[in-house]
Design a protein around this motif. Sequence first.
Motif, PDB file in Angstrom:
ATOM      1  N   CYS A 185       1.070   8.178   3.129  1.00  0.00           N
ATOM      2  CA  CYS A 185       1.308   6.785   2.763  1.00  0.00           C
ATOM      3  C   CYS A 185       2.447   6.719   1.746  1.00  0.00           C
ATOM      4  CB  CYS A 185       0.071   6.172   2.127  1.00  0.00           C
ATOM      5  SG  CYS A 185      -1.395   6.221   3.165  1.00  0.00           S
ATOM      6  N   VAL A 186       3.057   5.536   1.643  1.00  0.00           N
ATOM      7  CA  VAL A 186       4.146   5.353   0.687  1.00  0.00           C
ATOM      8  C   VAL A 186       3.712   4.347  -0.375  1.00  0.00           C
ATOM      9  CG1 VAL A 186       6.473   4.420   0.377  1.00  0.00           C
ATOM     10  CG2 VAL A 186       6.003   5.944   2.273  1.00  0.00           C
ATOM     11  N   GLY A 187       3.929   4.712  -1.632  1.00  0.00           N
ATOM     12  CA  GLY A 187       3.706   3.783  -2.734  1.00  0.00           C
ATOM     13  C   GLY A 187       5.034   3.143  -3.058  1.00  0.00           C
ATOM     14  N   LEU A 188       5.173   1.863  -2.742  1.00  0.00           N
ATOM     15  CA  LEU A 188       6.450   1.184  -2.946  1.00  0.00           C
ATOM     16  C   LEU A 188       6.302   0.219  -4.115  1.00  0.00           C
ATOM     17  CD1 LEU A 188       9.148   0.174  -0.910  1.00  0.00           C
ATOM     18  CD2 LEU A 188       7.871  -1.831  -1.545  1.00  0.00           C
ATOM     19  N   THR A 189       7.260   0.256  -5.050  1.00  0.00           N
ATOM     20  CA  THR A 189       7.179  -0.655  -6.183  1.00  0.00           C
ATOM     21  C   THR A 189       8.440  -1.499  -6.267  1.00  0.00           C
ATOM     22  OG1 THR A 189       8.204   0.888  -7.728  1.00  0.00           O
ATOM     23  CG2 THR A 189       5.826   1.021  -7.499  1.00  0.00           C
ATOM     24  N   LEU A 190       8.254  -2.743  -6.664  1.00  0.00           N
ATOM     25  CA  LEU A 190       9.371  -3.653  -6.916  1.00  0.00           C
ATOM     26  C   LEU A 190       9.250  -4.118  -8.361  1.00  0.00           C
ATOM     27  CD1 LEU A 190       9.294  -5.897  -3.699  1.00  0.00           C
ATOM     28  CD2 LEU A 190      10.808  -3.970  -4.176  1.00  0.00           C
ATOM     29  N   TYR A 191      10.414  -4.355  -8.991  1.00  0.00           N
ATOM     30  CA  TYR A 191      10.367  -4.711 -10.405  1.00  0.00           C
ATOM     31  C   TYR A 191      11.465  -5.695 -10.770  1.00  0.00           C
ATOM     32  CZ  TYR A 191       9.973  -3.995 -15.456  1.00  0.00           C
ATOM     33  OH  TYR A 191       9.792  -4.173 -16.797  1.00  0.00           O
ATOM     34  N   ASP A 192      11.083  -6.730 -11.470  1.00  0.00           N
ATOM     35  CA  ASP A 192      12.051  -7.661 -12.045  1.00  0.00           C
ATOM     36  C   ASP A 192      12.141  -7.350 -13.528  1.00  0.00           C
ATOM     37  OD1 ASP A 192      13.344  -9.750 -13.308  1.00  0.00           O
ATOM     38  OD2 ASP A 192      12.532 -11.288 -11.967  1.00  0.00           O
ATOM     39  N   PRO A 193      13.243  -6.705 -13.969  1.00  0.00           N
ATOM     40  CA  PRO A 193      13.317  -6.245 -15.358  1.00  0.00           C
ATOM     41  C   PRO A 193      13.439  -7.372 -16.376  1.00  0.00           C
ATOM     42  CG  PRO A 193      15.324  -5.665 -14.145  1.00  0.00           C
ATOM     43  CD  PRO A 193      14.414  -6.318 -13.170  1.00  0.00           C
ATOM     44  N   VAL A 194      13.831  -8.560 -15.932  1.00  0.00           N
ATOM     45  CA  VAL A 194      13.986  -9.662 -16.882  1.00  0.00           C
ATOM     46  C   VAL A 194      12.634 -10.311 -17.181  1.00  0.00           C
ATOM     47  CG1 VAL A 194      15.105 -11.860 -17.332  1.00  0.00           C
ATOM     48  CG2 VAL A 194      16.337 -10.044 -16.118  1.00  0.00           C
ATOM     49  N   ASN A 195      11.942 -10.681 -16.139  1.00  0.00           N
ATOM     50  CA  ASN A 195      10.625 -11.301 -16.332  1.00  0.00           C
ATOM     51  C   ASN A 195       9.511 -10.283 -16.484  1.00  0.00           C
ATOM     52  OD1 ASN A 195      11.770 -13.735 -16.140  1.00  0.00           O
ATOM     53  ND2 ASN A 195      10.756 -14.367 -14.255  1.00  0.00           N
ATOM     54  N   LYS A 196       9.828  -9.026 -16.291  1.00  0.00           N
ATOM     55  CA  LYS A 196       8.835  -7.950 -16.336  1.00  0.00           C
ATOM     56  C   LYS A 196       7.661  -8.201 -15.383  1.00  0.00           C
ATOM     57  CE  LYS A 196      10.130  -6.218 -20.843  1.00  0.00           C
ATOM     58  NZ  LYS A 196      11.226  -5.429 -20.244  1.00  0.00           N
ATOM     59  N   VAL A 197       8.046  -8.489 -14.151  1.00  0.00           N
ATOM     60  CA  VAL A 197       7.037  -8.651 -13.105  1.00  0.00           C
ATOM     61  C   VAL A 197       7.121  -7.416 -12.201  1.00  0.00           C
ATOM     62  CG1 VAL A 197       6.273 -10.017 -11.127  1.00  0.00           C
ATOM     63  CG2 VAL A 197       7.238 -11.144 -13.138  1.00  0.00           C
ATOM     64  N   ALA A 198       5.975  -6.780 -11.989  1.00  0.00           N
ATOM     65  CA  ALA A 198       5.948  -5.574 -11.174  1.00  0.00           C
ATOM     66  C   ALA A 198       5.038  -5.774  -9.982  1.00  0.00           C
ATOM     67  CB  ALA A 198       5.461  -4.384 -11.999  1.00  0.00           C
ATOM     68  N   GLY A 199       5.383  -5.126  -8.883  1.00  0.00           N
ATOM     69  CA  GLY A 199       4.530  -5.199  -7.702  1.00  0.00           C
ATOM     70  C   GLY A 199       4.429  -3.826  -7.074  1.00  0.00           C
ATOM     71  N   MET A 200       3.289  -3.542  -6.454  1.00  0.00           N
ATOM     72  CA  MET A 200       3.114  -2.247  -5.802  1.00  0.00           C
ATOM     73  C   MET A 200       2.371  -2.428  -4.484  1.00  0.00           C
ATOM     74  SD  MET A 200       0.974   1.089  -7.104  1.00  0.00           S
ATOM     75  CE  MET A 200       2.065   1.645  -8.389  1.00  0.00           C
ATOM     76  N   ALA A 201       2.839  -1.721  -3.460  1.00  0.00           N
ATOM     77  CA  ALA A 201       2.131  -1.728  -2.174  1.00  0.00           C
ATOM     78  C   ALA A 201       1.854  -0.288  -1.757  1.00  0.00           C
ATOM     79  CB  ALA A 201       2.976  -2.424  -1.107  1.00  0.00           C
ATOM     80  N   HIS A 202       0.656  -0.069  -1.236  1.00  0.00           N
ATOM     81  CA  HIS A 202       0.268   1.251  -0.716  1.00  0.00           C
ATOM     82  C   HIS A 202       0.348   1.139   0.811  1.00  0.00           C
ATOM     83  CE1 HIS A 202      -2.653   4.870  -1.089  1.00  0.00           C
ATOM     84  NE2 HIS A 202      -2.189   4.845   0.134  1.00  0.00           N
ATOM     85  N   VAL A 203       1.512   1.493   1.346  1.00  0.00           N
ATOM     86  CA  VAL A 203       1.800   1.294   2.767  1.00  0.00           C
ATOM     87  C   VAL A 203       1.287   2.485   3.574  1.00  0.00           C
ATOM     88  CG1 VAL A 203       3.668   1.137   4.449  1.00  0.00           C
ATOM     89  CG2 VAL A 203       3.813  -0.142   2.319  1.00  0.00           C
ATOM     90  N   MET A 204       0.558   2.199   4.628  1.00  0.00           N
ATOM     91  CA  MET A 204      -0.064   3.273   5.392  1.00  0.00           C
ATOM     92  C   MET A 204       0.674   3.592   6.687  1.00  0.00           C
ATOM     93  SD  MET A 204      -4.024   3.255   6.461  1.00  0.00           S
ATOM     94  CE  MET A 204      -4.798   4.677   7.200  1.00  0.00           C
ATOM     95  N   LEU A 205       1.208   2.560   7.335  1.00  0.00           N
ATOM     96  CA  LEU A 205       1.858   2.745   8.633  1.00  0.00           C
ATOM     97  C   LEU A 205       3.218   2.040   8.651  1.00  0.00           C
ATOM     98  CD1 LEU A 205      -1.302   2.104  10.807  1.00  0.00           C
ATOM     99  CD2 LEU A 205      -0.104   4.270  10.648  1.00  0.00           C
ATOM    100  N   PRO A 206       4.165   2.550   9.451  1.00  0.00           N
ATOM    101  CA  PRO A 206       5.525   2.027   9.393  1.00  0.00           C
ATOM    102  C   PRO A 206       5.703   0.608   9.943  1.00  0.00           C
ATOM    103  CG  PRO A 206       5.388   3.838  10.967  1.00  0.00           C
ATOM    104  CD  PRO A 206       4.070   3.763  10.268  1.00  0.00           C
ATOM    105  N   SER A 207       4.964   0.255  10.983  1.00  0.00           N
ATOM    106  CA  SER A 207       5.267  -1.016  11.613  1.00  0.00           C
ATOM    107  C   SER A 207       4.022  -1.689  12.169  1.00  0.00           C
ATOM    108  CB  SER A 207       6.278  -0.797  12.744  1.00  0.00           C
ATOM    109  OG  SER A 207       6.290  -1.913  13.587  1.00  0.00           O
ATOM    110  N   SER A 208       3.973  -3.021  12.023  1.00  0.00           N
ATOM    111  CA  SER A 208       2.802  -3.753  12.508  1.00  0.00           C
ATOM    112  C   SER A 208       2.839  -3.936  14.023  1.00  0.00           C
ATOM    113  CB  SER A 208       2.715  -5.113  11.817  1.00  0.00           C
ATOM    114  OG  SER A 208       3.856  -5.870  12.118  1.00  0.00           O
ATOM    115  N   GLU A 209       3.936  -3.481  14.650  1.00  0.00           N
ATOM    116  CA  GLU A 209       4.008  -3.603  16.107  1.00  0.00           C
ATOM    117  C   GLU A 209       2.901  -2.836  16.810  1.00  0.00           C
ATOM    118  OE1 GLU A 209       7.915  -2.442  17.406  1.00  0.00           O
ATOM    119  OE2 GLU A 209       8.774  -3.967  16.096  1.00  0.00           O
TER     120      GLU A 209
END
Lengths: 206, 164
Positions: B31-55
């Motif tokens: 699985c991939v742990g993907l994080t996104l971050y807005d350094p100004v507002n200090k908002v962080a997000g994380m997703a634990h992705v298991m599979l590449p595509s919902s197809e």
Amino acid sequence: MAQFSKFEAFELDVLKEVGNIGAGNAATALSRLLNKPVDMGVPKVSLLPFEEIADRVGGMEQVVIAVFLRVEGEAPGNMFFIIQEDAAKRLLTQLLSLPHDDENGYSEMELSALCEIGNILTGSYLSSLADFTHLAMAPSVPSVALDMAGAILSYGLLQYGEMGDSALLIETTFLEDCQDLEGHFFLIPDPESFTKIFRALGVNVE
Amino acid sequence: MIQQNLIKVGMADLNIATEGSVLKTTGLGSCVGLTLYDPVNKVAGMAHVMLPSSEIARESTINLAKYADTAIPELLDRMKHVGAQQNRLVAKMAGGAQMFAFSGQSDSMRIGPRNVESCLEIINKFKIPVFAQDTGGNYGRTIEFDSGSGLLLIRSVQLGIKEI
């Protein structure tokens, strides 16, 4: 996934028997290997959310040694043989008279020996299962890993990931001579394999 | 040490954090742990992705957090909702390991690298720069993402702790 929550009690019993026969033979094999009595627990069959599966072996981050192999053939699935580190060390000492040196981790020889033990045990599990069901089942070449239980087990759940957030697994534990040499077998048949296993055992499924 | 508020992200799950809370996900294998971050507002997000595509999904109601192509837009939405701006976001990712090596590599066995490729592709589509990644290998990872500093802490059995 809905089909799994509808399993009747007796269908679960059939799957328990599958675990019983497989692990029973594996326990006998281990007992011969160690020349000691080996006991096994009553198999458990459960539909578990992904998150909870690793809890059965101590949690997502628990470091375990796992031998993984893919079951190919008429009823494909994934199979794990999982032991804790202290049990692995005891196995190595008893079988190979290799005193384990804690400082340097595991040597290639030690990992290879553990992989082979896993191979013998899962092999006897599968061959008894194949005899019992008359389904062709062939194990892939086994592979060994020492890592977090969560990371290892998630690998066996991918086939379920496509259709839900939980997986059906057949779990058997064994204990060597009342000591805490505890091992776990997880057989995770692919979702499509259940119908074949049931049919092979004479259970009517729609 | 200051007690930080820890937010757990499960397998095939996602969450966001603000005000110095820490996002954590354990036992990342393929699985991939993907994080996104807005350094100004200090908002962080994380997703634990298991599979590449919902197809390939065969479930009736899709768990958005499970697939790379659905988890990332969902995570973006959740973060924008609490004030993050897409043009300020930066991404980091970890995981996507190949836990077991086999000689006959079927495609489903290469799931780790495929997860990483898919995540990168979708991140690029949203024009979010990837600041750092610790992906691949053959070992599991546990990650913690600090919404105060934007630092991603990666722990593994064999290699100990590192920060990206």
